[in-house]
Design a protein around this motif. Structure first.
Motif, PDB file in Angstrom:
ATOM      1  N   LEU A  12       0.852  -1.183   0.000  1.00 45.65           N
ATOM      2  CA  LEU A  12       0.000   0.000   0.000  1.00 45.65           C
ATOM      3  C   LEU A  12       0.886   1.230   0.000  1.00 45.65           C
ATOM      4  O   LEU A  12       1.722   1.398   0.862  1.00 45.65           O
ATOM      5  N   ALA A  13       0.714   2.093  -0.988  1.00 47.73           N
ATOM      6  CA  ALA A  13       1.576   3.257  -1.120  1.00 47.73           C
ATOM      7  C   ALA A  13       1.044   4.406  -0.284  1.00 47.73           C
ATOM      8  O   ALA A  13      -0.066   4.841  -0.441  1.00 47.73           O
ATOM      9  N   ALA A  14       1.860   4.901   0.630  1.00 48.31           N
ATOM     10  CA  ALA A  14       1.560   6.155   1.295  1.00 48.31           C
ATOM     11  C   ALA A  14       1.954   7.271   0.345  1.00 48.31           C
ATOM     12  O   ALA A  14       2.739   7.071  -0.579  1.00 48.31           O
ATOM     13  N   VAL A  49      -8.389  -4.689  -6.829  1.00 50.30           N
ATOM     14  CA  VAL A  49      -7.717  -4.224  -8.052  1.00 50.30           C
ATOM     15  C   VAL A  49      -7.499  -5.394  -9.005  1.00 50.30           C
ATOM     16  O   VAL A  49      -7.132  -6.488  -8.582  1.00 50.30           O
ATOM     17  N   VAL A  50      -7.733  -5.147 -10.279  1.00 53.88           N
ATOM     18  CA  VAL A  50      -7.453  -6.120 -11.336  1.00 53.88           C
ATOM     19  C   VAL A  50      -6.383  -5.546 -12.249  1.00 53.88           C
ATOM     20  O   VAL A  50      -6.412  -4.356 -12.570  1.00 53.88           O
ATOM     21  N   ALA A  51      -5.442  -6.378 -12.667  1.00 53.28           N
ATOM     22  CA  ALA A  51      -4.401  -5.969 -13.603  1.00 53.28           C
ATOM     23  C   ALA A  51      -4.424  -6.876 -14.808  1.00 53.28           C
ATOM     24  O   ALA A  51      -4.781  -8.055 -14.716  1.00 53.28           O
ATOM     25  N   GLN A  52      -4.033  -6.338 -15.952  1.00 54.03           N
ATOM     26  CA  GLN A  52      -3.854  -7.181 -17.126  1.00 54.03           C
ATOM     27  C   GLN A  52      -2.396  -7.615 -17.191  1.00 54.03           C
ATOM     28  O   GLN A  52      -1.490  -6.792 -17.070  1.00 54.03           O
ATOM     29  N   GLU A  53      -2.190  -8.907 -17.362  1.00 56.02           N
ATOM     30  CA  GLU A  53      -0.855  -9.480 -17.413  1.00 56.02           C
ATOM     31  C   GLU A  53      -0.551  -9.981 -18.823  1.00 56.02           C
ATOM     32  O   GLU A  53      -1.344 -10.703 -19.418  1.00 56.02           O
ATOM     33  N   LEU A 248      -4.532   4.846  -8.862  1.00 56.34           N
ATOM     34  CA  LEU A 248      -4.950   4.084  -7.688  1.00 56.34           C
ATOM     35  C   LEU A 248      -4.253   4.538  -6.414  1.00 56.34           C
ATOM     36  O   LEU A 248      -4.568   4.046  -5.330  1.00 56.34           O
ATOM     37  N   HIS A 249      -3.262   5.434  -6.549  1.00 53.20           N
ATOM     38  CA  HIS A 249      -2.515   5.937  -5.395  1.00 53.20           C
ATOM     39  C   HIS A 249      -1.852   4.795  -4.621  1.00 53.20           C
ATOM     40  O   HIS A 249      -1.914   4.735  -3.388  1.00 53.20           O
ATOM     41  N   MET A 250      -1.205   3.901  -5.345  1.00 54.91           N
ATOM     42  CA  MET A 250      -0.529   2.790  -4.700  1.00 54.91           C
ATOM     43  C   MET A 250       0.598   2.292  -5.600  1.00 54.91           C
ATOM     44  O   MET A 250       0.675   2.637  -6.790  1.00 54.91           O
ATOM     45  N   LEU A 251       1.473   1.490  -5.011  1.00 51.65           N
ATOM     46  CA  LEU A 251       2.463   0.780  -5.801  1.00 51.65           C
ATOM     47  C   LEU A 251       1.846  -0.498  -6.344  1.00 51.65           C
ATOM     48  O   LEU A 251       1.077  -1.169  -5.660  1.00 51.65           O
ATOM     49  N   PHE A 278      -4.303  -1.342 -14.725  1.00 52.17           N
ATOM     50  CA  PHE A 278      -4.800  -1.552 -13.375  1.00 52.17           C
ATOM     51  C   PHE A 278      -6.107  -0.793 -13.197  1.00 52.17           C
ATOM     52  O   PHE A 278      -6.224   0.383 -13.544  1.00 52.17           O
ATOM     53  N   ARG A 279      -7.096  -1.465 -12.640  1.00 51.09           N
ATOM     54  CA  ARG A 279      -8.385  -0.809 -12.427  1.00 51.09           C
ATOM     55  C   ARG A 279      -9.072  -1.434 -11.222  1.00 51.09           C
ATOM     56  O   ARG A 279      -8.776  -2.539 -10.819  1.00 51.09           O
TER      57      ARG A 279
END
Length: 293
Positions: A12-14, A49-53, A248-251, A278-279
């Motif tokens: 989780l990105a601060a 979160v879903v990502a396309q790989e 998404l405000h994250m890594l 990423f969505r």
């Protein structure tokens, strides 16, 4: 190889600016405490979160001498996968599993995808443990090569940083000239020392791991990870890099590279995956009220 049951998490990105106001860690215990808090928080957020790989794999058979006395490596196998990657939790369980939903193999659509997903998630009739096992098997069904594995998911290494798991490892802050990861990140090596390891062989044997994390000391954010696992039969390496995702405000995972070597014959399997699109994962539920008789 297969992972023991555990919760998959990423970071989780601060806000980056906030790190300037945090006291700098002075020892590895402080860095690990912050990293543990960081990955714990992310379990909830990354599950949405879903990502396309996009994932390419190559299997190379062992080299051998042909009838003319020439060294020949033989024909290899190449595969290209497109998938959606997300965290799922088996019905009734409290463990999250990273699921690879493959929708295209070597440029061709997977035709039975809808039926398989319905049986796996919408009509679960098996136990929680059995469903978790089938999710992992489904994620690995299109792997190529002789190495049976379902550990080729990007957030696997972060299990070691969960607060409840850190006692299973020895950690050590090391000085390194590798600037490819980040500015100011600590390189923290780790080595698994307790039985009941995070990765098991297909026969259920312990398969201890070691590796390195690149951790931002002020925030505990994980910017990269490596895993190495080996025994007399097999060696495996998985390397992951993370990057910020502004929307998404994250890594999020940027890429994953893997390699496997079977020591007996020298055959290898390599893979390279990249992550985009990423969505937020959204589920819409229509509530229908039964008519009153």
């Amino acid at each position: 190889m297969r992972p023991a049951p555990f919760r998959f998490v990423t970071a989780l990105a601060a806000a980056a600016a906030a790190s300037a106001f945090l006291p700098q860690a002075t020892n590895v215990d402080e860095v690990l405490a912050r990293a543990g808090e960081y990955v714990t928080h992310y379990e909830h957020d990354f599950a949405g979160v879903v990502a396309q790989e996009r994932y390419e794999q190559d299997a190379r058979p062992p080299a051998h001498f042909d009838r003319y006395g020439l060294l020949n490596s033989g024909a290899g196998q190449h595969r290209e996968l497109k998938s959606d990657l997300l965290l799922v939790r088996p019905q009734g369980g409290d463990q999250w599993i990273q699921f690879r939903d493959v929708f295209e193999v070597d440029g061709k659509a997977v035709h039975d995808r809808t039926d398989r997903l319905a049986k796996l998630f919408l009509q679960p009739s098996m136990s929680t443990a059995k469903q978790a096992e089938q999710i992992q098997e489904e994620s690995a069904r299109y792997n190529v090569g002789p190495v049976t594995r379902n550990v080729n998911v990007p957030v696997l290494a972060l299990w070691a940083l969960m607060p409840e798991n850190q006692h299973r490892f020895l950690f050590n802050h090391v000085e390194t000239a590798d600037a490819a990861r980040t500015d100011g990140a600590w390189a923290v090596d780790y080595r698994e020392v307790e039985a009941g390891t995070m990765i098991r062989t297909s026969g259920g044997q312990d398969f201890p791991v070691s590796g390195r994390f690149w951790i931002e000391p002020a925030t505990g954010r994980v910017l990269g990870s490596t895993i190495r696992a080996e025994d007399r039969q097999l060696s495996a390496d998985i390397d992951v890099t993370y990057q910020p995702e502004p929307a998404l405000h994250m890594l999020v995972p940027k890429d994953m590279r893997e390699s496997y070597l079977q020591r007996a014959d020298g055959s290898t399997v390599t893979g390279a995956a990249t992550y985009t699109n990423f969505r937020q994962f959204q589920v819409k539920v229509d509530e229908k009220i039964a008519p009153i008789k």
